[in-house]
Design a protein around this motif. Structure first.
Motif, short mmCIF file in Angstrom:
data_model
loop_
_atom_site.label_atom_id
_atom_site.label_comp_id
_atom_site.label_asym_id
_atom_site.label_seq_id
_atom_site.Cartn_x
_atom_site.Cartn_y
_atom_site.Cartn_z
N SER A 175 20.13 -25.32 -37.15
CA SER A 175 19.74 -24.36 -38.18
C SER A 175 18.31 -24.68 -38.60
O SER A 175 18.07 -25.42 -39.56
N GLY A 176 17.36 -24.19 -37.84
CA GLY A 176 15.95 -24.39 -38.16
C GLY A 176 15.46 -25.79 -37.86
O GLY A 176 16.13 -26.59 -37.20
N GLU A 177 14.28 -26.09 -38.35
CA GLU A 177 13.66 -27.39 -38.13
C GLU A 177 14.24 -28.41 -39.12
O GLU A 177 14.58 -28.07 -40.25
N GLY A 178 14.34 -29.65 -38.65
CA GLY A 178 14.84 -30.69 -39.53
C GLY A 178 15.42 -31.85 -38.75
O GLY A 178 15.37 -31.88 -37.51
N PRO A 179 16.00 -32.82 -39.45
CA PRO A 179 16.55 -34.01 -38.79
C PRO A 179 17.76 -33.67 -37.91
O PRO A 179 18.36 -32.60 -38.05
N THR A 180 18.10 -34.61 -37.06
CA THR A 180 19.28 -34.48 -36.21
C THR A 180 20.29 -35.55 -36.61
O THR A 180 19.97 -36.75 -36.60
N VAL A 181 21.49 -35.12 -36.98
CA VAL A 181 22.53 -36.02 -37.47
C VAL A 181 23.74 -35.95 -36.56
O VAL A 181 24.26 -34.86 -36.28
N LEU A 212 32.56 -25.68 -41.76
CA LEU A 212 31.79 -25.34 -42.96
C LEU A 212 30.30 -25.28 -42.68
O LEU A 212 29.60 -24.39 -43.19
N LEU A 213 29.79 -26.18 -41.86
CA LEU A 213 28.38 -26.12 -41.49
C LEU A 213 28.05 -24.81 -40.77
O LEU A 213 27.02 -24.17 -41.02
N ALA A 214 28.96 -24.41 -39.88
CA ALA A 214 28.72 -23.17 -39.12
C ALA A 214 28.84 -21.93 -40.00
O ALA A 214 28.24 -20.89 -39.69
N SER A 215 29.59 -22.03 -41.08
CA SER A 215 29.83 -20.86 -41.93
C SER A 215 28.67 -20.53 -42.86
O SER A 215 28.62 -19.44 -43.42
N ASP A 216 27.72 -21.48 -43.02
CA ASP A 216 26.63 -21.26 -43.97
C ASP A 216 25.37 -21.96 -43.46
O ASP A 216 24.97 -23.01 -43.96
N LEU A 217 24.75 -21.36 -42.46
CA LEU A 217 23.56 -21.96 -41.86
C LEU A 217 22.38 -22.01 -42.82
O LEU A 217 21.45 -22.82 -42.63
N ASP A 218 22.39 -21.16 -43.83
CA ASP A 218 21.29 -21.16 -44.78
C ASP A 218 21.33 -22.36 -45.73
O ASP A 218 20.34 -22.62 -46.43
N ALA A 219 22.45 -23.09 -45.74
CA ALA A 219 22.60 -24.19 -46.70
C ALA A 219 21.99 -25.49 -46.20
O ALA A 219 21.89 -26.46 -46.96
N TRP A 220 21.57 -25.54 -44.93
CA TRP A 220 21.04 -26.79 -44.39
C TRP A 220 20.04 -26.49 -43.28
O TRP A 220 19.98 -25.37 -42.77
N HIS A 221 19.26 -27.52 -42.93
CA HIS A 221 18.22 -27.35 -41.93
C HIS A 221 18.17 -28.58 -41.03
O HIS A 221 18.12 -29.71 -41.51
N GLY A 222 18.19 -28.33 -39.74
CA GLY A 222 18.16 -29.41 -38.77
C GLY A 222 19.20 -29.17 -37.69
O GLY A 222 19.57 -28.02 -37.41
N THR A 223 19.68 -30.25 -37.09
CA THR A 223 20.67 -30.16 -36.01
C THR A 223 21.85 -31.06 -36.32
O THR A 223 21.68 -32.24 -36.63
#
Length: 417
Positions: free
Chosen positions: A68-74, A128-139
Motif C-alpha cells: 500500500s504505497g511507499e513505506g517500510p516492509t514488515v 484487516l490490512l487488506a480491507s483498509d489500504l488507506d490506513a497504512w503505507h508500505g509492504t
C-alpha cells in the motif's frame, strides 16, 4: 481516531469468521512437512484478499505480499504444524485426526502447541490490512511456516529461495500463545527463547561374558562415567549467572544381565541463551566424551551426532522497544514483560539469515477464571496445561482478538508511522 486505529476497530467485522476458521484448523491438524490443507486454506484466503501469494516455499510454506504505497516492509510469521499427540480436552471441536509420520507409523495429531491460533491470528491481521489500504503505507509480508516442531521448516524456506521471492523486510515479527491470563501480551529485549541442541553419542566397548569382565571393555561403565562427568559442564564451566541446561535423556545398552555389550548410545539435550555458551557447551561435550573413551580404553573413536538444532531467539533491542511501546499504548495494563523461556523454536533462522532485526512476543491464552483460580491457590504449574500437553487448549476469546491486534499493533509501529 487515526487511520490505523480505525483499522483496528474493525475486528468485530471478522470475529465470527475468524473463530470458525480457528475451529476448522483445530479439527484438521497436520504434522510437520504435511501441512498441505492448512497451507492451501491460507493461500486461497490471501489471494481472495488481494495478496500476491507464493505457494510451496520450503515444501508447504506460504507467503503473501501486499503493498500500500511507499513505506517500510514488515514480515509477520505464523507456524502451521501440529504434534503427534492425542487430544484430551473434551472440546466440541477437539481433534480426532490421525496421520502417518515420517517413520511410517500411524499417530494421533493435535494442535497441542497453539499453531492453529497463530495461523488464525495472522490471517485475521492480513484480512484487516487488506480491507483498509488507506490506513497504512508500505509492504506487509505474511509468512506461514511449516515444520517448526522439527526445527527445520524456517531453514527449508530459506534454502528454497524465500528471499528471492519477497521484498527484503525491514523488520520481522512473530508471536506464540502460551499459558497465562488470556488477553495479555509480553515481550523482552535480548534472549527470550533458548537455543536447543540434541546430540546422539555412541561409544564402543568390547563385549563378552559378565563373569569375565577382564576380557572386555564395558561401554555401560563408560557411558556412566560420561554422564557423571557431563554434570560438571554446567556446574563448573558455565558462570552461575548464565542460564544453561544439559540433560542426558536416554541411555541404551545391552540386552541381558550377564552380557557385557559392544556399545552404548546416549542422547543429550542442551539449552543455552547465548551463542558463546552454546559453543562452549557443545565443545565440552565433545571433549568429555572423547577423553572418557580414551580413559576407558575404548577400541574405537565415539560417534557424536548433532541433530534437531534450534537457534537462539534473541530480540533486537530497538525493534523490541518500539513494539513494547506500541503494546503499552494499545493494551495498557495487559502489556507486560515476558520472562525468559526454556522453550525453543526456529523462527529466528529467517531474520538472522536475511540480516533483519526481529522481535518475538507472547500472547497468553488461558481462560481467565481458570488462571485466576490457579494463581490464588498456587497451583499454576499443576493445574494449567502447558504447550504440548494433550489438555492444552487456548480459550478462543480473547485470545484470537489479542493475537490479531498484537500483530497489527506491532506491524503498525512501522506501517502506520
Amino acid at each position: 481516531m487515526s487511520d490505523f486505529a480505525r483499522l483496528l476497530s474493525q475486528y468485530g467485522a471478522i470475529r465470527a469468521e475468524q473463530e470458525e476458521l480457528y475451529r476448522d484448523l483445530h479439527q484438521h491438524p497436520e504434522l510437520s512437512h504435511q501441512e498441505t490443507r492448512t497451507a492451501a486454506k491460507a493461500a486461497d484466503l490471501l489471494e481472495s484478499w488481494g495478496f500476491r501469494v507464493e505457494r510451496g516455499v520450503g515444501g508447504t510454506g506460504v507467503v503473501g505480499v501486499l503493498t500500500s504505497g511507499e513505506g517500510p516492509t514488515v514480515l509477520m510469521r505464523a507456524d502451521m504444524d501440529a504434534l503427534p499427540v492425542r487430544e484430551a480436552t473434551g472440546a466440541p471441536y477437539a481433534s480426532t485426526a490421525e496421520a502417518t509420520d515420517a517413520d511410517g507409523v500411524t499417530v494421533p495429531v493435535t494442535h497441542a502447541c497453539g499453531h492453529d491460533v497463530h495461523v488464525a491470528c495472522l490471517l485475521g491481521a492480513a484480512q484487516l490490512l487488506a480491507s483498509d489500504l488507506d490506513a497504512w503505507h508500505g509492504t506487509a509480508i505474511v509468512l506461514f511456516q511449516p515444520a517448526e516442531e522439527t526445527g527445520d521448516g524456517a531453514r527449508a524456506m530459506m534454502e528454497d529461495g524465500l528471499l528471492a521471492r519477497i521484498p527484503k523486510p525491514d523488520v520481522a515479527l512473530a508471536q506464540h500463545v502460551l499459558p497465562g491470563l488470556a488477553g495479555h501480551v509480553g515481550t523482552r529485549i535480548g534472549a527470550v527463547l533458548s537455543a536447543a541442541d540434541s546430540i546422539r553419542v555412541r561409544v564402543f566397548g568390547r563385549g563378552g561374558h559378565g563373569s569375565m569382565p577382564q576380557n572386555t571393555v564395558d561401554p555401560v561403565v563408560l557411558a556412566a562415567m560420561i554422564v557423571v562427568r557431563l554434570q560438571t559442564v554446567i556446574a563448573r564451566e558455565i558462570a552461575p549467572t548464565e542460564p544453561a541446561v544439559l540433560t542426558v535423556g536416554s541411555i541404551r545398552a545391552g540386552s541381558k544381565s550377564n552380557i557385557i555389550p559392544d556399545d552404548a548410545v546416549l542422547e543429550l539435550n542442551i539449552r543455552t541463551y547465548s551463542d558463546a555458551t552454546r559453543q562452549h557447551t557443545l565443545d565440552a561435550v565433545d571433549r568429555i566424551v572423547r577423553a572418557e573413551c580414551a580413559a576407558g580404553a575404548s577400541p574405537r573413536e565415539p560417534e557424536i551426532e548433532l541433530y534437531d538444532s534450534f537457534p537462539l531467539t534473541s530480540n533486537d533491542e530497538a525493534v523490541t522497544s518500539r513494539v513494547a511501546d506500541a503494546f503499552a499504548a494499545h493494551f495498557g495494563e495487559r502489556a507486560g514483560q515476558l520472562e525468559l523461556q526454556t522453550a525453543s523454536e526456529d523462527f529466528s533462522d529467517i531474520p538472522r539469515s536475511a540480516g533483519v532485526p526481529y522481535t518475538y512476543w507472547r500472547i497468553a491464552g488461558t481462560d481467565p477464571d481458570s488462571w485466576e483460580a490457579a494463581v490464588k491457590s498456587g497451583t499454576v504449574t499443576s493445574d494449567i496445561p502447558a504447550n504440548h500437553s494433550p489438555l492444552f487448549l487456548p480459550v478462543i476469546q480473547p485470545t484470537l482478538q489479542t493475537g490479531t491486534e498484537a500483530l497489527l499493533v506491532a506491524a503498525g509501529a512501522w506501517l502506520a508511522a
